[in-house]
Design an enzyme around this catalytic site. Structure first.
Site, PDB file in Angstrom:
ATOM      1  N   CYS A  45      67.385 135.400 112.931  1.00  0.00           N
ATOM      2  CA  CYS A  45      68.363 136.491 113.071  1.00  0.00           C
ATOM      3  C   CYS A  45      69.561 136.055 113.911  1.00  0.00           C
ATOM      4  O   CYS A  45      70.687 136.502 113.693  1.00  0.00           O
ATOM      5  CB  CYS A  45      67.714 137.709 113.715  1.00  0.00           C
ATOM      6  SG  CYS A  45      66.620 138.594 112.610  1.00  0.00           S
ATOM      7  N   GLY A  97      28.979 143.408 115.726  1.00  0.00           N
ATOM      8  CA  GLY A  97      29.726 143.508 116.987  1.00  0.00           C
ATOM      9  C   GLY A  97      30.864 144.505 116.970  1.00  0.00           C
ATOM     10  O   GLY A  97      31.908 144.260 117.564  1.00  0.00           O
ATOM     11  N   CYS A 135      59.163 138.844 113.510  1.00  0.00           N
ATOM     12  CA  CYS A 135      60.440 139.461 113.858  1.00  0.00           C
ATOM     13  C   CYS A 135      60.489 140.867 113.261  1.00  0.00           C
ATOM     14  O   CYS A 135      60.222 141.054 112.079  1.00  0.00           O
ATOM     15  CB  CYS A 135      61.599 138.617 113.332  1.00  0.00           C
ATOM     16  SG  CYS A 135      63.192 139.456 113.507  1.00  0.00           S
ATOM     17  N   HIS A 154      43.614 144.005 111.867  1.00  0.00           N
ATOM     18  CA  HIS A 154      44.556 144.401 112.920  1.00  0.00           C
ATOM     19  C   HIS A 154      45.512 143.274 113.298  1.00  0.00           C
ATOM     20  O   HIS A 154      46.037 143.259 114.402  1.00  0.00           O
ATOM     21  CB  HIS A 154      43.784 144.901 114.157  1.00  0.00           C
ATOM     22  CG  HIS A 154      42.976 146.140 113.853  1.00  0.00           C
ATOM     23  ND1 HIS A 154      41.905 146.542 114.611  1.00  0.00           N
ATOM     24  CD2 HIS A 154      43.083 147.042 112.852  1.00  0.00           C
ATOM     25  CE1 HIS A 154      41.390 147.644 114.094  1.00  0.00           C
ATOM     26  NE2 HIS A 154      42.075 147.970 113.024  1.00  0.00           N
ATOM     27  N   CYS A 169      63.695 140.656 110.507  1.00  0.00           N
ATOM     28  CA  CYS A 169      63.661 139.866 109.270  1.00  0.00           C
ATOM     29  C   CYS A 169      62.251 139.493 108.829  1.00  0.00           C
ATOM     30  O   CYS A 169      62.063 138.867 107.799  1.00  0.00           O
ATOM     31  CB  CYS A 169      64.518 138.614 109.416  1.00  0.00           C
ATOM     32  SG  CYS A 169      63.779 137.359 110.494  1.00  0.00           S
ATOM     33  N   VAL A 179      41.715 140.012 116.764  1.00  0.00           N
ATOM     34  CA  VAL A 179      43.040 139.399 116.621  1.00  0.00           C
ATOM     35  C   VAL A 179      43.042 137.979 117.186  1.00  0.00           C
ATOM     36  O   VAL A 179      44.084 137.394 117.418  1.00  0.00           O
ATOM     37  CB  VAL A 179      44.121 140.273 117.304  1.00  0.00           C
ATOM     38  CG1 VAL A 179      44.276 141.595 116.576  1.00  0.00           C
ATOM     39  CG2 VAL A 179      43.793 140.523 118.781  1.00  0.00           C
ATOM     40  N   GLN A 232      38.231 143.023 112.794  1.00  0.00           N
ATOM     41  CA  GLN A 232      39.146 143.849 113.587  1.00  0.00           C
ATOM     42  C   GLN A 232      39.746 143.005 114.711  1.00  0.00           C
ATOM     43  O   GLN A 232      40.624 143.463 115.424  1.00  0.00           O
ATOM     44  CB  GLN A 232      38.377 145.008 114.225  1.00  0.00           C
ATOM     45  CG  GLN A 232      37.753 145.967 113.251  1.00  0.00           C
ATOM     46  CD  GLN A 232      36.825 146.917 113.989  1.00  0.00           C
ATOM     47  OE1 GLN A 232      35.623 146.724 114.078  1.00  0.00           O
ATOM     48  NE2 GLN A 232      37.399 147.965 114.547  1.00  0.00           N
TER      49      GLN A 232
HETATM   50 ZN   LIG Z   1      64.523 137.800 112.595  1.00  0.00          ZN
END
Ligand SMILES: [Zn+2]
Length: 405
Positions: free
Chosen positions: A262, A327, A187, A179, A190, A162, A160
């Site tokens: 983008c 944990g 993004c 997670h 995209c 990150v 879980q």
């Molecule tokens: Zn993008």
């Protein structure tokens, strides 16, 4: 099609203290023995699978018929508790409640998507918190997980967390990051991914006064400690996930860049119109932009876990012979339901967690008195201290077992 369940803010009510299973595991040495007992069926199958074994070819054939090569391996499911020894803040603290910062409220996915102001605030705090997270390293508990993988006892990890500690400590043991992960950005338009580390440099360049403030905080030592009391003394509030709060800081002045892909080639909408992606002269995203917004590659509250991640986690449970939670109080439903699935499959369940676990009676209500830890283990011990000891004993057993087969 039913709507994908969204990640919800965890259940935060007080959890009752666990009933230790077996009762002999109330001491640390008893807990080590119980966990060895819990993992030993996986060790046994790993040993008979080893190339030295004359039965291994036979077993492999039997397994390929069943279509399940990992059927006796243990699956690990880990949470914030395993990263505490790496210096990262635990969501819940030792007593199972939010102890770090009572006013902490995580950002919601929709808020992040919709609000330029909310994103400025998020990135300003993340900018200050990143240094500590980037410096933090896996600890002995993560290394022990890797060792159990090398021995063939553990077939995979679902986490879980990150913080990417599992993938750093044991890149060869399959890990599903339920997670997401803070090491990358994604993004929203995209879906391109970028490393968080170089993004930090971009944030520094776009926000020179914040960069100066960060340098000052680093020099003061305020960011060297995860102790919230110490940090507050130095003017900072610390939250889990590398989020740092500066009281009265002008978040409104914070700037962040746009997705380079983008920006270079603005994407098209379904109706053929071009999505507007604009930046100012320094490269900071113009709030009038319609796309190209970068988000940390973590699942935010109110966001759904990608279908592929959910499927990978479920398949890991299907492939396992037993499951060990390390944990985690299983406060988020996405993790709890994986253990429930294992229970429904009649898998032995082990939990190594300081303090209570959500709904654990369901997992341990039917444990028989004669259980030594092999069928069920519920331990409330420090994982970083305990797991290396368990690994050493299993390695010793492993060495003794091979010549017998
Ligand atoms: Zn993008």
């Amino acid at each position: 099609m039913p709507r994908a369940p969204l990640l919800r803010v965890p259940y935060t009510g007080p959890l009752p203290a666990p009933r230790i299973i077996p009762a002999s595991a109330a001491t640390t040495s008893g807990a080590v023995a119980a966990l060895v007992e819990f993992l030993s069926p996986s060790l046994l199958s790993a040993t008979t699978r080893s190339p030295q074994s004359k039965f291994s070819a036979q077993l492999d054939r039997a397994r390929s018929v069943n279509g399940n090569g990992d059927s006796e391996k243990t699956l690990l499911l880990t949470g914030a508790g395993i990263s505490v020894a790496s210096g990262l803040a635990d969501y819940r603290g030792a007593n199972g409640t939010y102890t770090l910062n009572k006013t902490y409220r995580p950002i919601y996915f929709q808020e992040f998507c919709d609000s330029h102001e909310a994103r400025k605030r998020y990135w300003a705090r993340s900018f200050l918190g990143w240094t500590n997270l980037d410096k933090a390293r896996p600890n002995r508990a993560h290394e022990a997980c890797g060792e159990l993988g090398r021995m063939g006892v553990v077939g995979g990890v679902i986490t879980q967390n990150v913080d990417s500690f599992h993938s750093t400590a044991h890149p060869h043991l399959p890990t599903t990051e339920l997670h997401g992960y803070l090491r990358s950005l994604v993004c929203l338009t995209c879906r391109s991914e970028y490393p968080r580390r170089s993004f930090q440099t971009q944030l520094s360049l776009l926000n020179p006064s914040w960069a100066a403030f960060l340098a000052e905080m680093l020099a003061s030592g305020a960011l060297d400690t995860e102790n919230p009391v110490e940090r507050r003394k130095k003017g900072l509030k610390a939250n889990p996930d590398g989020d740092v709060d500066v009281p009265d800081a002008p978040y409104t002045s914070f700037r962040y860049p746009a997705c380079p892909v983008c920006l270079e080639k603005p994407p098209k909408r379904a109706d053929g119109a071009t999505v507007r992606v604009q930046v100012d002269k320094d490269g900071a995203l113009d709030p009038r932009s319609e796309g190209g917004v970068l988000k940390p590659a973590v699942i935010m509250f109110g966001e759904s876990i990608p279908a592929a991640t959910k499927v990978a986690a479920e398949e890991a449970v299907d492939a396992a012979g037993r499951i060990l939670v390390i944990g985690s109080s299983l406060a988020t439903y996405s993790a709890w339901r994986l253990v429930k699935k294992a229970k429904d499959m009649h898998m032995p369940i082990g939990v190594l967690n300081m303090g209570g676990v959500r709904g654990e009676d369901i997992f341990f209500g039917d444990v028989e008195d004669m259980n030594t830890g092999r069928e069920a283990a519920r331990l409330s011990e420090n994982a970083e201290k305990m797991l290396p000891q368990v690994v050493r004993i299993l390695q010793e057993m492993h060495r003794k077992m091979i010549p017998l087969v």
